[in-house]
Design an enzyme around this catalytic site. Structure first.
Site, short mmCIF file in Angstrom:
data_model
loop_
_atom_site.label_atom_id
_atom_site.label_comp_id
_atom_site.label_asym_id
_atom_site.label_seq_id
_atom_site.Cartn_x
_atom_site.Cartn_y
_atom_site.Cartn_z
N ASP A 221 0.85 -1.20 0.00
CA ASP A 221 0.00 0.00 0.00
C ASP A 221 0.88 1.24 0.00
OD1 ASP A 221 -2.23 1.58 0.15
OD2 ASP A 221 -2.60 1.23 2.28
N GLU A 222 0.35 2.36 -0.51
CA GLU A 222 1.06 3.66 -0.50
C GLU A 222 2.46 3.52 -1.10
OE1 GLU A 222 -0.68 6.11 0.16
OE2 GLU A 222 -2.05 5.79 1.82
#
Length: 726
Positions: A221-222
């Site tokens: 994620d991110e």
């Protein structure tokens, strides 16, 4: 269960969930259902592809995101299978790997994790040992430079070979000393957790293969926030099976100052030419007005993957833009508007957040909220784990877990009755002995007690006796830690060291209040009592060390949230106030050296805009006190990108009145009669003589940059600056 996984997903989300084999890049705009896609993808792998939860790794950037993902997965695949998944932050993942296999590269599996304050202390110790004045060379910038070097996998020796300035030469002397302090204390800092894991994988290919075989499907994620070391980690772990799904948004890459490298996501297709690419463009969070404004703002950036943010939500209220005279009046406007919104019955305090670029901007806001008796929480202020009494209690627990941790030992001896009678000179002598012999301070205490063959430190008879007493207490607590629950161990520790008595026996109300904070810590410890005795202490210390600002938000109370733009990423609120949107603040003065830095500031503004679900307020001031100086302000260039039809017309017409010397309201500023151009010599009533070096047309006005002889460069609005042409 499986058939329900794709229901309610739009076409792009469905593709992101079901494209499971090989590399996948998911470009997810703000509010586009990113967490839903991630969790449904994991569930789809388990339900439809028959992948064992044990073979899935999901990496997040905050504990909060990991908790949210785990909770959703429990609903999707059941608690039993969710428990088998490895969901957590990069740092938490690396801690687990190093605890298990770090011994293969010479690490003590019981290593301590140094938090920010511990790292600063270690740098301070290094400066002292090198006789470098910490006032001339403050520890924090040195630590930041060391951290930047580590994030690029640059060790002390290579760093010393690359120095270009005298300041870097000083850093090159501190860096190896700092590392030596960590090594001696059996400690790692946050960067080391990542760096040492990469080293483990480089030096122990068999160990890497074991982890590659376990983590056959990896989700990150991110991804736009990863730095070089994290990039190397992901690349190493995914090399064998190549089932790597990265999710992120280059338009929300705002951590360049932490060495995050936007190129990791921009160049993903270069690293994996066969990668599938999915764009999540439909925003479910914000009104159409807010989405359109944000999309117009971010289009000015060049470092991005082109796509258009859109929504099917109603238009909603137009954006309110207000100019105040100064920061005090800005705060009054914000608090007054908050009160009006809450009294309308439509919103509660918890629905409202005030976002700002720098922590210093919170002070006038806090003062205004206190005066108005408005409840608020300050995220990233003095956090619970940074209070002195909590730091002391944590030092005691860390010392029990790792007696070789000299920073915690020094803190315990200096701040608790266990060290009563042991002076600063004795502690300095212990540190000197430790550095000379390359041994932990605790080994020196053991030598004084006759429990070690090492030469004892040269301390006086009385201090030696006190040190031996302290050593025996710490050693005894270490033994007890293997058989007591965590809360029971804590009770024994605060009793035997006199830590509890120093608060309880004084009768001082402030001391009792601090003891209440310690009891609050004990409540946290009780939640670890179900873990095996040997694991509970380690697990608690890891999790408390890795807490981030966003993890400390109280989501249960009814209070306004004050938070920096950096800390607000990933959050959302029905109402958002973005304050101090001015040149020099947003974009920040330190970020104007290059267009790439300005682009990161624009992304930060974009992140701020897209936190708002229903109502958005943007404020700036006519003048502001910065670094103790009262300066005329210029509204941020970023505001000019928002189409006028999206802004509340009355807000533009009615700028907040500016007080004059007589208390009257001055007439509206008029456009300058003389059009300024580059090269003109001008005079300012306050700054004196200067030369115009840049001019930018701005809504019928001119934004000018003037190089003043005595005050340097200032950015001013021609209509307000009262400049006369020589």
């Amino acid at each position: 269960m499986g058939s329900d996984l794709l229901q309610g997903l739009n076409e792009a989300q469905r593709r992101a969930v079901t494209t499971t084999e090989g590399p996948v890049l998911v470009v997810a705009g703000p509010g586009s259902g990113k967490t839903r896609v991630l969790t449904h993808r994991v569930a789809y792998l388990i339900e439809h592809r028959g992948v064992s939860p044990w073979n899935i790794l999901a990496v997040t950037f905050t504990n909060k995101a990991a908790r949210e993902m785990r909770t959703r997965l429990e609903d999707l695949v059941g608690p039993e299978r969710a428990r088998q998944l490895n969901v957590g932050t990069f740092h938490a993942l690396c801690v687990r790997i190093l605890r298990r296999d770090g011994h293969l590269i010479g690490l003590d599996p019981r290593f301590t994790i140094y938090d920010d304050a511990d790292q600063v202390d270690a740098v301070r110790q290094a400066l002292k040992a090198l006789n470098i004045d910490p006032k001339q060379f403050p520890p924090r910038p040195i630590l930041s430079r060391i951290s930047a070097a580590k994030s690029q996998m640059v060790g002390p020796q290579r760093f010393a070979e690359q120095v270009e300035t005298y300041w870097e030469e000083v850093v090159s002397r501190v860096y190896p000393r700092y590392q030596e302090t960590l090594r001696r204390n059996r400690a790692l800092d946050f960067d080391d957790l990542l760096v040492e894991t990469v080293r483990l994988f480089d030096e122990q290919p068999d160990t890497l293969r074991q982890y590659q075989d376990r983590y056959r499907y990896i989700l990150v994620d991110e991804y736009q926030d990863t730095n070089h070391v994290q990039y190397l980690l992901v690349r190493a772990l995914s090399a064998a099976h190549r089932n790597l799904c990265v999710v992120g948004d280059p338009d929300q890459s705002i951590y360049g100052w932490r060495q995050a490298d936007i190129r990791n996501i921009l160049d993903f297709k270069r690293d994996f030419p066969d990668a599938a690419e999915v764009h999540l463009e439909l925003n479910y969070r914000s009104t159409a007005v807010i989405v359109r404004a944000a999309d117009h703002v971010i289009r000015a950036n060049t470092q991005r993957i082109h796509r258009q943010l859109r929504t099917e939500n109603p238009p909603g209220e137009r954006i309110t833009v207000r100019e105040a005279f100064d920061e005090a009046q800005e705060a009054q406007f914000v608090v007054g508007e908050i009160r009006r919104l809450v009294q309308s019955g439509r919103y509660r305090y918890r629905d409202i957040a005030v976002l700002y670029r720098t922590n210093a901007q919170s002070r006038p806001l806090e003062e205004a909220l206190v005066r108005a008796d408005t409840p608020y929480q300050l995220v990233g202020g003095t956090r619970f784990y940074e209070r002195r009494e909590i730091k002391d209690a944590l030092a005691l627990l860390r010392l029990i877990a790792n007696p070789n941790d000299a920073v915690s030992l020094q803190r315990v001896l200096a701040n608790t009755p266990l060290g009563k009678g042991i002076g600063a000179r004795t502690l300095q002598e212990l540190e000197r002995w430790s550095a000379e012999h390359g041994l932990p301070v605790f080994t020196g205490l053991a030598a004084l007690a006759g429990d070690s063959a090492a030469p004892p430190p040269p301390v006086g008879t009385r201090p030696a006796k006190l040190l031996v007493d302290a050593y025996r207490v710490i050693a005894d607590l270490g033994v007890k830690s293997r058989s007591l629950t965590l809360s029971a161990l804590f009770d024994v520790a605060v009793d035997q060291t006199g830590f509890a008595a120093q608060f309880q026996d004084t009768g001082d109300p402030e001391a009792l209040e601090r003891w209440e904070n310690v009891l609050q810590l004990r409540n946290v410890l009780m939640t670890y009592d179900e873990l095996p005795e040997g694991e509970a202490l380690e697990t608690f210390l890891e999790e408390s060390a890795l807490i981030a600002d966003a993890d400390t938000i109280d989501e249960g109370g009814d209070q306004v949230t004050l938070i920096t733009l950096h800390a607000a990423k990933g959050l959302e609120f029905p109402v958002v106030f973005l304050v101090g949107v001015e040149e020099g603040i947003l974009p920040h003065a330190r970020s104007m050296e290059s267009e790439l830095q300005v682009e990161e500031e624009r992304r930060l503004f974009y992140v701020g805009l897209t936190r708002a679900k229903e109502r958005l307020y943007v404020t700036h001031t006519f003048r502001r006190t910065v670094w103790g100086r009262d300066d005329v302000s210029v509204r941020s260039r970023f505001l000019d990108a928002i189409p006028p039809e999206l802004i509340d017309g009355s807000a533009l017409r009615a700028a907040t009145p500016r007080p004059t010397a007589a208390g009257a309201t001055p007439p509206p500023a008029a456009a300058p009669t003389v059009r300024l151009r580059v090269g003109l010599r001008v005079f300012h009533p306050r700054f004196g003589d200067g030369i115009v070096i840049a001019v930018r047309e701005s809504r019928g006005d001119q934004e000018v940059t003037v190089d003043f002889k005595r005050h340097g460069q200032k950015r001013l609005l021609a209509s307000l600056a009262n400049l006369s042409v020589d």
